[in-house]
Design a protein around this motif. Structure first.
Motif, PDB file in Angstrom:
ATOM      1  N   TYR A   1       0.887  -1.166   0.000  1.00  0.00           N
ATOM      2  CA  TYR A   1       0.000   0.000   0.000  1.00  0.00           C
ATOM      3  C   TYR A   1       0.922   1.212   0.000  1.00  0.00           C
ATOM      4  O   TYR A   1       1.670   1.427   0.958  1.00  0.00           O
TER       5      TYR A   1
ATOM      6  N   ASP B   1       2.035   5.397  -1.427  1.00  0.00           N
ATOM      7  CA  ASP B   1       1.703   6.780  -1.732  1.00  0.00           C
ATOM      8  C   ASP B   1       2.821   7.284  -2.646  1.00  0.00           C
ATOM      9  O   ASP B   1       3.994   7.219  -2.281  1.00  0.00           O
TER      10      ASP B   1
ATOM     11  N   GLU C   1      -7.813   1.004   4.620  1.00  0.00           N
ATOM     12  CA  GLU C   1      -8.362   1.447   5.908  1.00  0.00           C
ATOM     13  C   GLU C   1      -9.021   0.294   6.646  1.00  0.00           C
ATOM     14  O   GLU C   1      -8.943   0.202   7.873  1.00  0.00           O
TER      15      GLU C   1
ATOM     16  N   GLU D   1     -10.163   5.174  -4.723  1.00  0.00           N
ATOM     17  CA  GLU D   1     -10.988   5.127  -3.513  1.00  0.00           C
ATOM     18  C   GLU D   1     -11.147   3.703  -2.999  1.00  0.00           C
ATOM     19  O   GLU D   1     -11.101   3.454  -1.791  1.00  0.00           O
TER      20      GLU D   1
ATOM     21  N   THR E   1       2.499   4.736   5.039  1.00  0.00           N
ATOM     22  CA  THR E   1       3.018   4.100   3.835  1.00  0.00           C
ATOM     23  C   THR E   1       4.547   4.119   3.864  1.00  0.00           C
ATOM     24  O   THR E   1       5.134   5.031   4.450  1.00  0.00           O
TER      25      THR E   1
ATOM     26  N   HIS F   1      -7.997   2.649  -1.259  1.00  0.00           N
ATOM     27  CA  HIS F   1      -7.839   3.355   0.020  1.00  0.00           C
ATOM     28  C   HIS F   1      -8.776   2.780   1.075  1.00  0.00           C
ATOM     29  O   HIS F   1      -8.375   2.544   2.227  1.00  0.00           O
TER      30      HIS F   1
ATOM     31  N   ARG G   1      -2.759  12.186  -4.270  1.00  0.00           N
ATOM     32  CA  ARG G   1      -3.988  11.666  -4.871  1.00  0.00           C
ATOM     33  C   ARG G   1      -3.970  11.852  -6.389  1.00  0.00           C
ATOM     34  O   ARG G   1      -4.365  10.946  -7.138  1.00  0.00           O
TER      35      ARG G   1
ATOM     36  N   ASN H   1      -3.160   1.661  -4.090  1.00  0.00           N
ATOM     37  CA  ASN H   1      -3.046   3.101  -3.828  1.00  0.00           C
ATOM     38  C   ASN H   1      -3.475   3.442  -2.406  1.00  0.00           C
ATOM     39  O   ASN H   1      -4.557   3.039  -1.966  1.00  0.00           O
ATOM     40  N   PHE H   2      -2.627   4.194  -1.715  1.00  0.00           N
ATOM     41  CA  PHE H   2      -3.011   4.701  -0.402  1.00  0.00           C
ATOM     42  C   PHE H   2      -2.455   6.116  -0.233  1.00  0.00           C
ATOM     43  O   PHE H   2      -1.575   6.377   0.598  1.00  0.00           O
TER      44      PHE H   2
END
Length: 222
Positions: free
Chosen positions: A65, A67, A181, A174, A188, A177, A107, A97-98
């Motif tokens: 995960y 960024d 969570e 999304e 990350t 992500h 983002r 993606n995180f």
């Protein structure tokens, strides 16, 4: 002594804050869960949505995960290339993606990677974003740079621009992500090896290799 007392108090408070912060980090990190069976790559939904590089039938899966604006993620990306060469067909890599709110362009970078993925070039954009991280992270207009990267890796630029603003790329970011969570991820890179979270103390070259080797011993290649 009274004259120095305020400085002593400040120093004590600062040390206490650092100590509590470290404890909080450990407490948060320890809550990361193993990937449940219904979210593994053996599950149809997981396999369909994952960005996979390497042998799809490899005995060991390293799932990250990440960024794109996270400096430690950038450093790990360089090391990941070494791992892929070392373990070859025994390792497959998965990226989720995180993007963290603290990173201004994270983002948008994730959207760029997903837009590239819609043209079959996710990993090419992944590699460029990490390789050029220091440049675009400080740029006033990252969109222009992302579009230039898209051209460099041979994308249809008009489609790329449209897809960056489209629902499909946004939904994918999304979904990743939210999945992270649900596992308790808040930093990350967070790494999993065969669905088990990597302990923070092992998040270094020696520790990662040791965990991969241990996983290979448990699940030898057929």
């Amino acid at each position: 002594m009274k004259r120095y007392l305020p400085f002593v108090i400040v120093a004590v408070v600062a040390l206490a804050t650092i100590g509590s912060g470290a404890m909080l980090y450990r407490a948060k990190r320890s809550h990361v869960s193993a990937i449940p069976e219904d979210k593994t790559l053996s599950a149809k939904s997981g396999a369909e949505s994952a960005h996979i590089r390497g042998n799809p039938n490899a005995p060991v899966t390293l799932e990250e995960y990440g960024d794109f604006q996270c400096p430690p993620c950038g450093m790990f990306s360089a090391f990941l290339g070494q791992l892929e060469k070392e373990y070859d067909s025994r390792l497959r890599v998965v990226f989720r993606n995180f993007p963290l709110a603290m990173h201004e362009h994270a983002r948008e970078a994730a959207l760029a990677a997903e837009a590239a993925g819609l043209q079959g070039r996710f990993w090419e954009m992944h590699d460029v974003l990490y390789r050029e991280q220091e440049t675009w992270s400080k740029a006033p207009n990252v969109r222009e740079l992302f579009e230039s990267y898209a051209g460099t890796i041979g994308l249809d630029l008009d489609k790329f621009k449209k897809d960056m603003d489209g629902e499909q790329a946004r939904a994918r970011v999304e979904a990743d992500h939210q999945r992270g969570e649900s596992l308790g991820i808040n930093i990350t890179p967070t790494l999993f090896i065969n669905n088990q979270p990597l302990d923070p103390k092992d998040k270094n070259p020696e520790g990662i290799r040791a965990e991969i080797n241990a996983a290979l011993e448990k699940k030898p290649q057929a």
